[in-house]
Design an enzyme around this catalytic site. Structure first.
Site, mmCIF file in Angstrom:
data_model
loop_
_atom_site.group_PDB
_atom_site.id
_atom_site.type_symbol
_atom_site.label_atom_id
_atom_site.label_comp_id
_atom_site.label_asym_id
_atom_site.label_seq_id
_atom_site.Cartn_x
_atom_site.Cartn_y
_atom_site.Cartn_z
ATOM 1 N N ASP A 153 15.931 32.475 -9.983
ATOM 2 C CA ASP A 153 14.633 32.483 -9.302
ATOM 3 C C ASP A 153 14.334 31.185 -8.542
ATOM 4 O O ASP A 153 13.314 31.083 -7.867
ATOM 5 C CB ASP A 153 13.502 32.760 -10.318
ATOM 6 C CG ASP A 153 13.531 31.809 -11.512
ATOM 7 O OD1 ASP A 153 14.565 31.140 -11.727
ATOM 8 O OD2 ASP A 153 12.516 31.735 -12.220
ATOM 9 N N GLU A 238 17.971 21.382 -22.001
ATOM 10 C CA GLU A 238 18.731 20.513 -21.104
ATOM 11 C C GLU A 238 19.100 19.211 -21.787
ATOM 12 O O GLU A 238 20.258 18.803 -21.778
ATOM 13 C CB GLU A 238 17.918 20.215 -19.833
ATOM 14 C CG GLU A 238 17.602 21.418 -18.958
ATOM 15 C CD GLU A 238 16.326 22.157 -19.344
ATOM 16 O OE1 GLU A 238 15.791 21.908 -20.462
ATOM 17 O OE2 GLU A 238 15.845 22.976 -18.545
HETATM 18 C C1 UGA Z 1 12.930 26.958 -17.477
HETATM 19 C C2 UGA Z 1 14.237 26.334 -17.017
HETATM 20 O O1 UGA Z 1 14.231 26.222 -15.587
HETATM 21 C C3 UGA Z 1 15.388 27.241 -17.487
HETATM 22 O O2 UGA Z 1 16.615 26.769 -16.968
HETATM 23 C C4 UGA Z 1 15.396 27.297 -18.996
HETATM 24 O O3 UGA Z 1 16.400 28.200 -19.449
HETATM 25 C C5 UGA Z 1 14.049 27.825 -19.461
HETATM 26 O O4 UGA Z 1 12.955 27.075 -18.907
HETATM 27 C C6 UGA Z 1 14.008 27.724 -20.978
HETATM 28 O O5 UGA Z 1 13.604 26.667 -21.488
HETATM 29 O O6 UGA Z 1 14.477 28.644 -21.675
HETATM 30 P P1 UGA Z 1 11.857 29.278 -16.546
HETATM 31 O O7 UGA Z 1 11.593 29.328 -15.081
HETATM 32 O O8 UGA Z 1 10.710 29.089 -17.467
HETATM 33 O O9 UGA Z 1 12.963 28.206 -16.837
HETATM 34 O O10 UGA Z 1 12.737 30.552 -17.055
HETATM 35 P P2 UGA Z 1 13.311 31.781 -16.255
HETATM 36 O O11 UGA Z 1 13.586 31.452 -14.833
HETATM 37 O O12 UGA Z 1 12.458 32.949 -16.587
HETATM 38 O O13 UGA Z 1 14.718 31.987 -16.994
HETATM 39 C C7 UGA Z 1 15.808 31.118 -16.800
HETATM 40 C C8 UGA Z 1 17.055 31.936 -16.448
HETATM 41 O O14 UGA Z 1 17.372 32.801 -17.522
HETATM 42 C C9 UGA Z 1 16.886 32.826 -15.196
HETATM 43 O O15 UGA Z 1 18.076 32.805 -14.434
HETATM 44 C C10 UGA Z 1 16.613 34.199 -15.769
HETATM 45 O O16 UGA Z 1 17.052 35.262 -14.964
HETATM 46 C C11 UGA Z 1 17.402 34.145 -17.084
HETATM 47 N N1 UGA Z 1 16.806 34.975 -18.154
HETATM 48 C C12 UGA Z 1 15.482 34.927 -18.401
HETATM 49 C C13 UGA Z 1 17.620 35.817 -18.882
HETATM 50 O O17 UGA Z 1 18.826 35.885 -18.648
HETATM 51 N N2 UGA Z 1 17.043 36.607 -19.852
HETATM 52 C C14 UGA Z 1 15.706 36.580 -20.119
HETATM 53 O O18 UGA Z 1 15.236 37.323 -21.025
HETATM 54 C C15 UGA Z 1 14.909 35.715 -19.378
HETATM 55 MN MN MN Z 2 12.807 30.074 -13.550
#
Ligand code: UGA
Ligand code: MN
Length: 282
Positions: A153, A238
Site C-alpha cells: 500500500d 523493524e
Molecule cells: C505498519 C508497517 O508499515 C508494516 O510494515 C508493519 O508490518 C505493520 O505496521 C505492523 O507493525 O505489523 P501498516 O500500514 O499499519 O504497517 O500495515 P499494513 O499496510 O496493513 O500491512 C503491512 C503489510 O502486510 C501489507 O503489505 C499488507 O498487505 C500485509 N498484510 C496485512 C498481510 O499480509 N496480512 C494482513 O492480514 C494484513
Molecule cells: Mn501499510
C-alpha cells in the site's frame, strides 16, 4: 466465487533473465511451496549491478488488485529486480498471478498463512519470513543483492531503488506520512546517524518504518537466523529485526543524507460499497 479464482501453486516468472535453472526445494519450505521447482537467481553474471529483492506480503481485500497494479507499475521500471509476493492465505489467487505475469516484472508468488502462534496485531511477518527462507534457498550469497520490505500500500519513487541497490550492510532514509508525523527520519551529522525523529524513538533502537531501510542480502547468512519476531509488541517488528544484525553506527544514510522523502507510508481508504456485483473482477 473466490475458490474459482484460487489455485495451489507457486508461480515464478522470469522476464529478461535467461539463465534461470530449476531446482527442487526440500524440507519445510519445499512443502510450503508445494514441491514446485524454483529458479536459481544466478542472474548477476549477466548484469553488473546488484539484484534488488523486493518482499511484499499481501492479503485479499477489495483494494488488493488496485494496490498491486500500482506497485507493479513502479517495479516494472526498475532493472535487475526480483519481486517476491507472499499471499497471506492457504493458496495463491490465479487472477492475481495473471497481474504479475502481465506486469513484465521478474517475480515469485506463493502463499503463506499467518501462523497460529503469531500475535494478532502483527501483519506480514510470517509472509516476510517465508520470503527470506526462499531467498536463502535460491540465492547465491556471493552475488551482490539487497533486500527491501515493500508493503503493497505504500508509494515508492524510482530514485530510492537505485540508491538502495548499493547498500553495504544497512541503509536508511526518511519515510513520509509515517508514525503519526509528516515524516520519520534518522538525523545525520558528519555522515553518521546521531538520532531519529520518529514515533517511540526512546524505546526503539532503530525507530523506522519497514519502508525506510534496505539490507545487503549477505546479512541473512552472516546473522542467521535473520527473521521477524512473531511475538513483538506493536511497532517493534523493524527494530527487533535490525537489532539482530546491525548497530546504529553502521547505518548508511541515503536520500541525500536523509534530506529527501522518497517513499511514503500511504494507506488506502477502505471503500464504502453499497452494491456488491461480482460480474466483474475488481
Ligand atoms: C505498519 C508497517 O508499515 C508494516 O510494515 C508493519 O508490518 C505493520 O505496521 C505492523 O507493525 O505489523 P501498516 O500500514 O499499519 O504497517 O500495515 P499494513 O499496510 O496493513 O500491512 C503491512 C503489510 O502486510 C501489507 O503489505 C499488507 O498487505 C500485509 N498484510 C496485512 C498481510 O499480509 N496480512 C494482513 O492480514 C494484513
Ligand atoms: Mn501499510
Amino acid at each position: 466465487m473466490l475458490c474459482i479464482l484460487i489455485g495451489v501453486a507457486v508461480i515464478t516468472w522470469s522476464f529478461s533473465y535467461s539463465i534461470y535453472s530449476s531446482r527442487k526445494l526440500n524440507g519445510a519450505l519445499g512443502r510450503r511451496l508445494n514441491g514446485a521447482h524454483l529458479p536459481s537467481l544466478d542472474i548477476a553474471d549477466k548484469h553488473d549491478i546488484p539484484i534488488i529483492f523486493i518482499i511484499t506480503p499481501t492479503y485479499y481485500r477489495l483494494v488488493q488488485k488496485a494496490e498491486l497494479t500500482r506497485m507493479a507499475n513502479t517495479l516494472r521500471l526498475v532493472k535487475q529486480l526480483h519481486w517476491i509476493i507472499v499471499e497471506d492465505f492457504e493458496v495463491i489467487n490465479l487472477k492475481t498471478k495473471e497481474l504479475f505475469q502481465s506486469s513484465g516484472v521478474s517475480f515469485t508468488y506463493f502463499a503463506q498463512t499467518k501462523r497460529k502462534t503469531t500475535k494478532n496485531h502483527i501483519r506480514g511477518a510470517d509472509q516476510r519470513n517465508a520470503a527470506l527462507d526462499l531467498i536463502m534457498a535460491i540465492h547465491n550469497p556471493s552475488i551482490p543483492a539487497v533486500i527491501y520490505f515493500a508493503d503493497d500500500d505504500n508509494t515508492y519513487s524510482l530514485e530510492i531503488f537505485e540508491q538502495m541497490r548499493y547498500t553495504k550492510k544497512l541503509s536508511m532514509w526518511p519515510v513520509g506520512l509515517s508514525g503519526g508525523r509528516t515524516y520519520e527520519t534518522p538525523i545525520i551529522k558528519d555522515g553518521k546517524v546521531i538520532k531519529f525523529l520518529a514515533w517511540n524513538s526512546e524505546k526503539r533502537k532503530f525507530p523506522i518504518d519497514m519502508a525506510g531501510f534496505a539490507l545487503n542480502a549477505k546479512v541473512l547468512w552472516t546473522y542467521n537466523p535473520m527473521r521477524f519476531s512473531t511475538d513483538a509488541d506493536a511497532g517493534m517488528l523493524e527494530t527487533k529485526l535490525l537489532e539482530r544484525c546491525c548497530t546504529v553506527e553502521e547505518i548508511e544514510p541515503l536520500a541525500d543524507n536523509c534530506s529527501k522523502v522518497l517513499v511514503w507510508h500511504t494507506r488506502t481508504q477502505k471503500p464504502t460499497i453499497y452494491i456488491f456485483d461480482n460480474s466483474l473482477e475488481v
